[in-house]
Write a protein that holds these residues in place. Structure first.
Motif, mmCIF file in Angstrom:
data_model
loop_
_atom_site.group_PDB
_atom_site.id
_atom_site.type_symbol
_atom_site.label_atom_id
_atom_site.label_comp_id
_atom_site.label_asym_id
_atom_site.label_seq_id
_atom_site.Cartn_x
_atom_site.Cartn_y
_atom_site.Cartn_z
ATOM 1 N N SER A 1 6.158 -1.576 1.808
ATOM 2 C CA SER A 1 6.478 -0.152 1.927
ATOM 3 C C SER A 1 6.453 0.320 3.385
ATOM 4 O O SER A 1 6.627 1.507 3.649
ATOM 5 C CB SER A 1 5.533 0.690 1.057
ATOM 6 O OG SER A 1 4.202 0.489 1.453
ATOM 7 N N ASN A 2 6.257 -0.604 4.322
ATOM 8 C CA ASN A 2 6.402 -0.299 5.749
ATOM 9 C C ASN A 2 7.844 -0.673 6.132
ATOM 10 O O ASN A 2 8.188 -1.854 6.153
ATOM 11 C CB ASN A 2 5.386 -1.121 6.542
ATOM 12 C CG ASN A 2 5.609 -1.060 8.050
ATOM 13 O OD1 ASN A 2 6.554 -0.433 8.533
ATOM 14 N ND2 ASN A 2 4.747 -1.738 8.782
ATOM 15 N N GLU B 1 9.636 -1.032 8.769
ATOM 16 C CA GLU B 1 9.896 -2.012 9.831
ATOM 17 C C GLU B 1 9.488 -3.420 9.395
ATOM 18 O O GLU B 1 10.164 -4.403 9.689
ATOM 19 C CB GLU B 1 9.138 -1.606 11.103
ATOM 20 C CG GLU B 1 9.704 -0.353 11.745
ATOM 21 C CD GLU B 1 8.855 0.099 12.906
ATOM 22 O OE1 GLU B 1 7.680 0.460 12.665
ATOM 23 O OE2 GLU B 1 9.355 0.087 14.041
ATOM 24 N N TYR B 2 8.380 -3.485 8.696
ATOM 25 C CA TYR B 2 7.948 -4.792 8.192
ATOM 26 C C TYR B 2 8.931 -5.302 7.139
ATOM 27 O O TYR B 2 9.324 -6.470 7.130
ATOM 28 C CB TYR B 2 6.530 -4.705 7.606
ATOM 29 C CG TYR B 2 5.891 -6.060 7.473
ATOM 30 C CD1 TYR B 2 5.277 -6.653 8.566
ATOM 31 C CD2 TYR B 2 5.944 -6.769 6.282
ATOM 32 C CE1 TYR B 2 4.717 -7.920 8.470
ATOM 33 C CE2 TYR B 2 5.393 -8.029 6.175
ATOM 34 C CZ TYR B 2 4.779 -8.600 7.272
ATOM 35 O OH TYR B 2 4.240 -9.861 7.175
ATOM 36 N N SER C 1 4.227 -7.455 17.737
ATOM 37 C CA SER C 1 3.842 -6.220 17.042
ATOM 38 C C SER C 1 4.890 -5.119 17.148
ATOM 39 O O SER C 1 4.833 -4.138 16.416
ATOM 40 C CB SER C 1 2.494 -5.733 17.579
ATOM 41 O OG SER C 1 1.541 -6.738 17.334
ATOM 42 N N ASN D 1 0.860 -1.190 0.000
ATOM 43 C CA ASN D 1 0.000 0.000 0.000
ATOM 44 C C ASN D 1 0.886 1.225 0.000
ATOM 45 O O ASN D 1 2.017 1.193 0.453
ATOM 46 C CB ASN D 1 -0.980 -0.010 1.178
ATOM 47 C CG ASN D 1 -0.261 0.041 2.500
ATOM 48 O OD1 ASN D 1 0.559 0.919 2.728
ATOM 49 N ND2 ASN D 1 -0.559 -0.897 3.374
ATOM 50 N N GLN E 1 0.610 3.903 1.615
ATOM 51 C CA GLN E 1 0.777 4.617 2.884
ATOM 52 C C GLN E 1 1.990 4.122 3.672
ATOM 53 O O GLN E 1 2.442 4.763 4.598
ATOM 54 C CB GLN E 1 -0.459 4.477 3.780
ATOM 55 C CG GLN E 1 -1.639 5.316 3.340
ATOM 56 C CD GLN E 1 -2.405 4.653 2.211
ATOM 57 O OE1 GLN E 1 -2.487 3.435 2.132
ATOM 58 N NE2 GLN E 1 -2.939 5.449 1.302
ATOM 59 N N GLY E 2 2.498 2.981 3.326
ATOM 60 C CA GLY E 2 3.661 2.463 4.037
ATOM 61 C C GLY E 2 3.331 1.962 5.421
ATOM 62 O O GLY E 2 4.100 2.119 6.365
ATOM 63 N N THR E 3 2.193 1.326 5.574
ATOM 64 C CA THR E 3 1.815 0.777 6.874
ATOM 65 C C THR E 3 1.538 -0.709 6.747
ATOM 66 O O THR E 3 1.506 -1.261 5.651
ATOM 67 C CB THR E 3 0.537 1.456 7.405
ATOM 68 O OG1 THR E 3 -0.486 1.253 6.443
ATOM 69 C CG2 THR E 3 0.760 2.934 7.640
ATOM 70 N N GLY E 4 1.325 -1.339 7.894
ATOM 71 C CA GLY E 4 0.829 -2.707 7.903
ATOM 72 C C GLY E 4 1.820 -3.728 7.388
ATOM 73 O O GLY E 4 3.032 -3.590 7.493
ATOM 74 N N SER F 1 3.156 -4.485 4.841
ATOM 75 C CA SER F 1 3.451 -3.974 3.518
ATOM 76 C C SER F 1 4.947 -3.864 3.279
ATOM 77 O O SER F 1 5.703 -3.508 4.185
ATOM 78 C CB SER F 1 2.816 -2.586 3.379
ATOM 79 O OG SER F 1 3.344 -1.919 2.272
ATOM 80 N N HIS G 1 -0.061 -7.214 12.017
ATOM 81 C CA HIS G 1 -0.453 -7.078 10.620
ATOM 82 C C HIS G 1 -0.919 -8.395 10.009
ATOM 83 O O HIS G 1 -0.900 -8.565 8.795
ATOM 84 C CB HIS G 1 0.725 -6.501 9.822
ATOM 85 C CG HIS G 1 1.300 -5.284 10.442
ATOM 86 N ND1 HIS G 1 0.514 -4.208 10.811
ATOM 87 C CD2 HIS G 1 2.562 -4.964 10.811
ATOM 88 C CE1 HIS G 1 1.280 -3.285 11.363
ATOM 89 N NE2 HIS G 1 2.510 -3.708 11.384
#
Ligand code: 9MR
Length: 385
Positions: free
Chosen positions: A65-66, A68-69, A367, A56, A58-61, A63, A343
């Motif tokens: 683009s996150n 940390e993930y 988390s 996504n 937004q770079g969250t979850g 993803s 996530h």
């Protein structure tokens, strides 16, 4: 074995590349088992380890683009799979169009970071996971031909798009109704005459398009006693495909394993070891290979206490993988359905959410992106002979 890394950047250079964190160190706070990433440990037995991911902007979850993930993925995984982005609902806005934006973003991220990609899924044969337009499509005066055209075009287009990148595809997912115990009818099967006609065409088209790819039938049958019936139904489907000469290479064992009740003799969730071994024996006896496609753990029956809960989840994981690794010679990729609790889909799946409202702790990382005992249980069992 699907271990060869291919140089496929050429085919995807036009795609957007997504930034990510630079850290490639194992993230664990508890890791005490064998050293190396989960993928490196899996590779010692000739297979890949990986996870589902999302994309996504937004770079969250969950993803890529996150940051940390992404750092967890880079630290642990050699292969990733798109959680939703290669499903019809995401790829097919209409009968005559494709939208590869999100699927391509995940593929290009994998290539850019030296990871491989599994494919999920060319056909999830259930109306609820069809795009609306497909459920209501007018198949015209020659419905079988029109349905065949739509299905063939989809599989050829998607498989070719990721040719050389994806070498193992879930071709058909969850095609059997749990209650009626029969293959599910959809707009495609009604047009073509039967669900089997659709399933067979999906596999045959995938084989013609990608002669060297591993083609997988993927389903959620599992080792808990409550799954015995669904295991039987999957066996019947596999037997039928074998008898019809359908080119399916492997069974995808999703492995959303569940602790809905505890067995007093083990202290962890109930599982039917003998029955599950019989099932795996029958599947491999028919010549199918095995792939663990979507591993995670439901912890509903466990108390809230986090240390105790994590220990039990790890123990259940260890028992599961010890059994599965007994099928070492038949077993290919192992993928988790997400690496980080926050996530993971179980947080919003109604059958998995906990009565106490607490977060489900069903993946290898907490988390806060710190490894949990489940991660150690995986590390230890992935290298077991
Ligand atoms: O985790 C996925 C969730 O985000 C989606 O809403 C859902 C429907 O597309 O699919 C989930 O993934 C499923 C996978 O595609 C097939 N096996 C079961 C998975 C969990 O429901």
């Amino acid at each position: 074995m699907l271990t060869q890394r291919r140089n496929v950047l050429g085919g995807l250079t036009a795609l957007p590349l997504i930034g990510c964190a630079q850290s490639v160190m194992p993230m664990g706070g508890t890791a005490s088992g064998p050293s190396g990433s989960l993928d490196e440990l899996a590779q010692t037995r000739g297979r890949r380890f990986g996870s589902a991911v999302a994309w996504n902007v937004q770079g969250t979850g969950m993803s890529v683009s996150n940051p940390e993930y992404a750092a967890v993925l880079k630290a642990e995984c050699g292969v990733i799979v798109a959680e939703n982005e290669m499903k019809w609902q995401k790829l097919r806005p209409s009968v005559d169009s494709y939208d590869f934006t999100a699927g391509d973003a995940i593929a290009s991220w994998a290539v850019e970071h030296g990871m491989e990609l599994r494919g999920h899924v060319l056909l999830w044969h259930r109306p609820e996971w069809f795009p609306d337009w497909l459920n209501t499509h007018d198949f015209g005066a020659a419905p079988a031909l029109e349905a065949e055209r739509i299905l063939t075009d989809h599989i050829q287009t998607v498989a070719r798009r990721y040719e050389g990148v994806i070498t193992s595809w879930d071709v058909v997912n969850e095609a059997i109704d749990h209650d009626t115990r029969a293959p599910i009818e959809t707009s495609l099967s009604r047009a073509m005459g039967s669900p089997e006609a659709v399933i067979d065409l999906a596999f045959r088209t995938a084989r013609e398009t990608l002669p060297n790819a591993q083609l997988v039938y993927n389903d959620y049958m599992s080792w808990e006693p409550a799954h015995a019936r669904h295991c039987e139904d999957v066996l019947r489907l596999l037997e039928g495909m074998k008898a019809r000469g359908v080119p399916c290479d492997a069974l995808g064992i999703q492995s959303h394993i569940e602790m809905f009740a505890l067995d007093p003799s083990t202290g962890v969730g109930r599982y039917d070891e003998a029955g599950w071994r019989r099932f795996l024996d029958e599947v491999t006896g028919m010549g199918y290979r095995l792939v663990i496609t979507e591993f995670d753990v439901k912890d509903k029956a466990l108390p809230a206490d986090i240390a105790l809960r994590d220990a039990k989840v790890a123990e259940y994981t260890r028992r599961y993988f010890e059994l599965m690794l007994d099928y070492d010679v038949y077993l290919d990729d192992i993928l988790a359905w997400g690496m980080v609790d926050a996530h993971n889909w179980l947080q919003y799946f109604e059958y998995a959410t906990r009565a106490d409202g607490r977060e489900v702790r069903g993946t290898p990382y907490a988390s806060d992106y710190v490894a949990k005992p489940m991660r150690d249980a995986l590390a230890e069992t992935l290298t077991a002979v």
